[in-house]
Motif scaffolding. Structure first.
Motif, mmCIF file in Angstrom:
data_model
loop_
_atom_site.group_PDB
_atom_site.id
_atom_site.type_symbol
_atom_site.label_atom_id
_atom_site.label_comp_id
_atom_site.label_asym_id
_atom_site.label_seq_id
_atom_site.Cartn_x
_atom_site.Cartn_y
_atom_site.Cartn_z
ATOM 1 N N LYS A 199 -4.689 6.892 -2.887
ATOM 2 C CA LYS A 199 -3.639 5.698 -2.389
ATOM 3 C C LYS A 199 -3.954 4.439 -3.962
ATOM 4 O O LYS A 199 -3.952 4.822 -4.819
ATOM 5 C CB LYS A 199 -4.411 4.589 -1.342
ATOM 6 C CG LYS A 199 -4.565 5.517 0.072
ATOM 7 C CD LYS A 199 -5.567 4.273 1.373
ATOM 8 C CE LYS A 199 -5.022 5.024 2.529
ATOM 9 N NZ LYS A 199 -5.944 4.591 3.897
ATOM 10 N N SER A 214 0.931 -0.937 -0.090
ATOM 11 C CA SER A 214 -0.191 -0.076 0.100
ATOM 12 C C SER A 214 1.155 1.008 0.378
ATOM 13 O O SER A 214 1.877 1.451 0.593
ATOM 14 C CB SER A 214 -0.483 -0.058 1.238
ATOM 15 O OG SER A 214 -1.855 -0.962 1.049
ATOM 16 N N SER A 270 -3.867 -1.422 -8.222
ATOM 17 C CA SER A 270 -5.032 -0.154 -8.519
ATOM 18 C C SER A 270 -4.374 0.909 -7.273
ATOM 19 O O SER A 270 -4.026 1.207 -6.414
ATOM 20 C CB SER A 270 -5.681 -1.061 -8.236
ATOM 21 O OG SER A 270 -5.472 -1.662 -6.360
ATOM 22 N N ARG A 271 -5.995 1.106 -6.742
ATOM 23 C CA ARG A 271 -6.359 3.431 -6.968
ATOM 24 C C ARG A 271 -6.956 3.468 -6.713
ATOM 25 O O ARG A 271 -8.201 3.251 -6.656
ATOM 26 C CB ARG A 271 -5.501 3.590 -8.362
ATOM 27 C CG ARG A 271 -5.223 5.631 -7.707
ATOM 28 C CD ARG A 271 -4.777 6.239 -9.295
ATOM 29 N NE ARG A 271 -5.029 7.795 -8.942
ATOM 30 C CZ ARG A 271 -4.692 8.304 -9.564
ATOM 31 N NH1 ARG A 271 -3.982 8.106 -10.605
ATOM 32 N NH2 ARG A 271 -4.524 10.080 -9.228
ATOM 33 N N ASP A 272 -6.981 3.773 -5.540
ATOM 34 C CA ASP A 272 -8.175 5.192 -4.748
ATOM 35 C C ASP A 272 -7.769 6.001 -4.949
ATOM 36 O O ASP A 272 -6.996 7.090 -3.978
ATOM 37 C CB ASP A 272 -8.684 4.921 -3.618
ATOM 38 C CG ASP A 272 -9.126 3.272 -2.828
ATOM 39 O OD1 ASP A 272 -8.953 2.634 -1.915
ATOM 40 O OD2 ASP A 272 -9.906 2.950 -3.666
ATOM 41 N N ASN A 273 -8.450 7.243 -5.726
ATOM 42 C CA ASN A 273 -7.743 8.588 -5.844
ATOM 43 C C ASN A 273 -8.177 9.548 -4.655
ATOM 44 O O ASN A 273 -7.914 10.356 -4.892
ATOM 45 C CB ASN A 273 -9.031 9.158 -7.138
ATOM 46 C CG ASN A 273 -8.725 8.356 -8.611
ATOM 47 O OD1 ASN A 273 -7.273 7.951 -8.114
ATOM 48 N ND2 ASN A 273 -8.873 8.627 -9.492
ATOM 49 N N TYR A 328 -2.178 0.562 -4.189
ATOM 50 C CA TYR A 328 -1.862 -0.588 -4.189
ATOM 51 C C TYR A 328 -1.175 -1.424 -4.900
ATOM 52 O O TYR A 328 -1.145 -1.262 -6.264
ATOM 53 C CB TYR A 328 -3.249 -1.347 -3.509
ATOM 54 C CG TYR A 328 -4.126 -0.291 -2.945
ATOM 55 C CD1 TYR A 328 -5.246 0.632 -3.007
ATOM 56 C CD2 TYR A 328 -4.096 -1.084 -1.281
ATOM 57 C CE1 TYR A 328 -5.825 0.881 -2.659
ATOM 58 C CE2 TYR A 328 -4.693 0.575 -0.486
ATOM 59 C CZ TYR A 328 -5.607 1.353 -1.345
ATOM 60 O OH TYR A 328 -6.101 1.793 0.099
#
Length: 120
Positions: free
Chosen positions: A77, A21, A70-73, A79
């Motif tokens: 974040k 992460s 993968s990504r959280d905008n 991963y």
């Protein structure tokens, strides 16, 4: 001040899995993309996987089919799910942030790195 912090590294047996992460915090005008690089002893730092703000991904040939980025905008974040790990995946893994300032000039941010060791 911008901070980029990785977590999730460790020791795993061949064939095992790890999830890395990375969180970027602080004042960032715009993020164009986030990437994972790795550097093994005696080797140059190499791009492992990248993801754009729109979700487009790219992988090094050596990890295709095994790693998933993968990504959280929000909140910035990214991963890296690593499956079927091999001893040659052993390296320090770095998170990289490709950002832009208000004038659209590029600013690169790096994390401190997290060690991944694949060994029996």
């Amino acid at each position: 001040q911008v901070h980029v912090v990785e977590s999730g590294g460790g020791l795993v047996q061949p064939g095992g899995s790890l999830r890395l992460s990375c969180a970027a915090s602080g004042t960032i005008f715009s993020i164009n993309g986030m990437d994972w690089y790795r550097q093994a002893p005696g080797n140059q730092r190499e791009l492992v996987a990248s993801i754009t703000s729109g979700g487009s991904t790219n992988y090094a040939d050596s990890v295709k089919g095994r790693f998933t980025i993968s990504r959280d905008n929000a909140p910035n974040k990214v991963y890296l799910q690593m499956n079927s790990l091999k001893p040659e995946d052993t390296a320090v893994y770095y998170c990289h942030v490709d950002s832009r300032d208000s004038g659209w000039s590029r600013i690169d941010y790096w994390g401190q790195g997290t060690q991944v060791t694949v060994s029996s």
